[in-house]
Design an enzyme around this catalytic site. Structure first.
Site, short mmCIF file in Angstrom:
data_model
loop_
_atom_site.label_atom_id
_atom_site.label_comp_id
_atom_site.label_asym_id
_atom_site.label_seq_id
_atom_site.Cartn_x
_atom_site.Cartn_y
_atom_site.Cartn_z
N SER A 166 -36.12 -69.65 6.55
CA SER A 166 -35.11 -68.72 6.71
C SER A 166 -33.80 -69.51 7.29
O SER A 166 -33.98 -70.38 8.24
CB SER A 166 -35.79 -67.61 7.71
OG SER A 166 -34.64 -66.85 8.19
N CYS A 171 -46.37 -52.73 25.47
CA CYS A 171 -45.31 -51.76 26.00
C CYS A 171 -43.91 -52.00 25.01
O CYS A 171 -42.94 -51.37 24.98
CB CYS A 171 -45.15 -51.75 27.25
SG CYS A 171 -46.23 -50.81 28.19
#
Lengths: 125, 404
Positions: free
Chosen positions: B203, B328
């Protein structure tokens, strides 16, 4: 994720952080949550005459929303009677802190912590 | 020193200004805006020339033949093309694929999709350091295995797989070997003449190039065939249709040319900075480095700060950009599947932070980060009931928790 100003404010300046003597018969301790789930709250109340919550202290392991929820809960129940404190709902905490849906469990945990502390206190009587 | 500080280079990197300059030359009316497929006029010829230069630059960085470079929209597409392309083309030969439990989702999800289509996938579990041993691959091979897909470097903990040794095994068994090399490009030397890797995904944006462009290396000798997944104009020798994005491709080429030039020196510098970061915090109580610090990639440092939840630690490090394995931070409320695969307890996964260092990181930034970590850890442990319990000598594993 962006935090609400209310969460940030409580996170930066948490109210009533500390520990009460859990062996004191006037002190009720609520310990809720689990480390594996990423949040644990300990909320302690010291109850005086007429069932009034004279002092309250908390410590929380968890995300910013969990810390803010417990901090707010302590602020709200201080000076209240046990009956009044029991009536606090997680939805009110979530609304005050503008918690997003994915953080609602933090407010539920705060409500559970209040109830657990009250029930611990009552079990000592 | 400018705030906030960026220490999340494994998530993405800023575009190098030299890269941006080259790209801009493709974004104006006077510049190289033509369609490289236009064979009848100079606008097309110019674009084609720019793209071929870039193709050579990428090929040179990994010592490949330019004809082995297939442009894609990024490594996610490259991974999809490699895995689904091989699975479809070789389905008559077999339907068994081997990968690992700590691959990127861009590998795991195509594999899951193939399972839905009747393929059989073996997910190897890494050791505690996050490494897949070549013997594990050997033992998992079957007569109907067509593909092994493993990452070179893990994006969360930096563990490095021995792709040379694994390639020997797969080649001997006549099985294709695909490597997701996103985290190693421009950091570790990759020599396609030396390793028996058949397909390699890379990438641009993890290597100071633009987002939205990547490459799938597809080996010519021995020849590897894949079924195209995007059909149309037949660009990229039919393996990936679509008008080539000249500016993106030119950017990726330049990023690779810079990497080839500077990677040795840059890697040494990054390694030194990571050591400074470790030195500055390693005396903190109850912390744990995840992964093998001596054999992992130097750009990544993953640490669990016990009794502190990762997201709240990141909040305290508000002017430092890092990432966490905490639930979270994800939409799923599950802690990092990579850290769990290493055998980390859920609470330690919740407490983890990944620092990733790159080209523009300075010593001053590292020193500032150390200071911020130390004060945040103190603040949050003062706020943590688990820290209290730990200090009282309570074994948290013996406590009856109400899981919710």
């Amino acid at each position: 994720m962006a935090y609400s100003e209310e969460v940030l404010e409580h996170y930066e300046n948490p109210r009533n952080v500390g520990t009460l003597d859990k062996n004191d018969k006037n002190v009720g301790t609520g310990l809720v949550g689990a480390p594996a789930c990423g949040d644990v709250m300990r909320l302690q109340i010291k109850v005086g005459d007429n069932d009034v919550i004279e002092d309250v202290q908390f410590k929380t392991f968890g995300c910013g929303s969990a810390i803010a929820s417990s901090s707010l809960a302590t602020e709200w129940i201080k000076g209240k009677t046990l009956e009044e404190a029991k009536k606090i709902r997680n939805t009110e905490i979530a609304k005050e802190l503008a918690l997003p849906p994915i953080k609602l469990h933090c407010s539920i945990l705060a409500e559970d912590a209040i109830k657990a502390a009250i029930s611990d206190y009552k079990s000592k009587k | 020193m400018k705030l906030p500080i960026y220490l999340d280079y494994s998530a993405t990197t800023p575009v190098d200004s030299r890269v941006a300059t080259k790209m801009m030359a493709c974004l104006s009316q006077d510049g190289i805006f033509g369609n490289s497929g236009s064979r009848s006029h100079a606008f097309g010829w110019k674009a084609d020339e720019a793209i071929e230069i870039a193709r050579n630059q990428v090929a040179e960085l990994i010592n490949a033949d330019p004809r082995e470079i297939v442009w894609t929209s990024g490594a996610t597409e490259a991974n999809n093309l490699a895995i689904k392309g091989v699975a479809e083309f070789y389905s008559k030969k077999g339907k068994h694929i081997i990968t690992s439990t700590i691959e990127h989702k861009a590998v795991l999800d195509p594999c899951r999709d193939l399972e839905r289509l009747g393929y059989d996938v073996t997910y190897l579990a890494p050791n505690k350091q996050g490494i897949i041993a070549p013997e594990q691959v050997k033992n998992a091979l079957r007569d109907d295995t067509i593909l092994v897909s493993l990452m070179h470097v893990n994006n969360e903990i930096g563990a490095i797989n021995d792709i040379a040794a694994i390639g020997e095994i797969t080649r001997n068994h006549g099985v294709l070997f695909h490597v997701d090399s996103v985290q190693s490009l421009g950091k570790l030397p990759i020599n396609m003449q030396d390793v028996k890797v058949d397909l390699l995904s890379i990438s641009a944006h993890k290597c100071y190039g633009p987002k939205g462009v990547g490459v799938l290396f597809v080996r010519r000798k021995p020849r590897v065939r894949i079924q195209a997944q995007i059909l149309g104009g037949g660009q990229e020798r039919g393996m990936r249709s679509g008008t080539l994005a000249t500016h993106q491709i030119v950017g990726m080429g330049e990023a690779c040319a810079i990497a080839k030039e500077s990677m040795t020196e840059e890697y040494a510098r990054i390694k030194k900075l990571r050591q400074q970061l470790i030195d500055g915090i390693q005396d903190l109580e109850a912390i744990q480095i995840n992964g093998d610090i001596n054999n992992g990639i130097a750009s990544i440092l993953n640490i669990s700060f016990a009794y502190i939840e990762g997201e709240s630690l990141m909040m305290s490090l508000s002017d430092i950009a890092v990432s966490s394995g905490s639930a979270c931070t994800s939409a799923s409320l599950e802690p990092s599947y990579v850290l769990r695969s290493l055998g980390l307890e859920d609470d330690m996964a919740h407490s983890s932070i990944r620092f990733s260092i790159g080209r523009f990181t300075t010593e001053e930034e590292i020193q500032y980060t150390i200071k911020k970590i130390r004060s945040a850890v103190k603040k949050l442990r003062d706020l943590s009931p688990l820290w209290d319990m730990y200090k009282e000598g309570i074994d948290l594993k013996t406590v009856q928790w109400a899981e919710h």
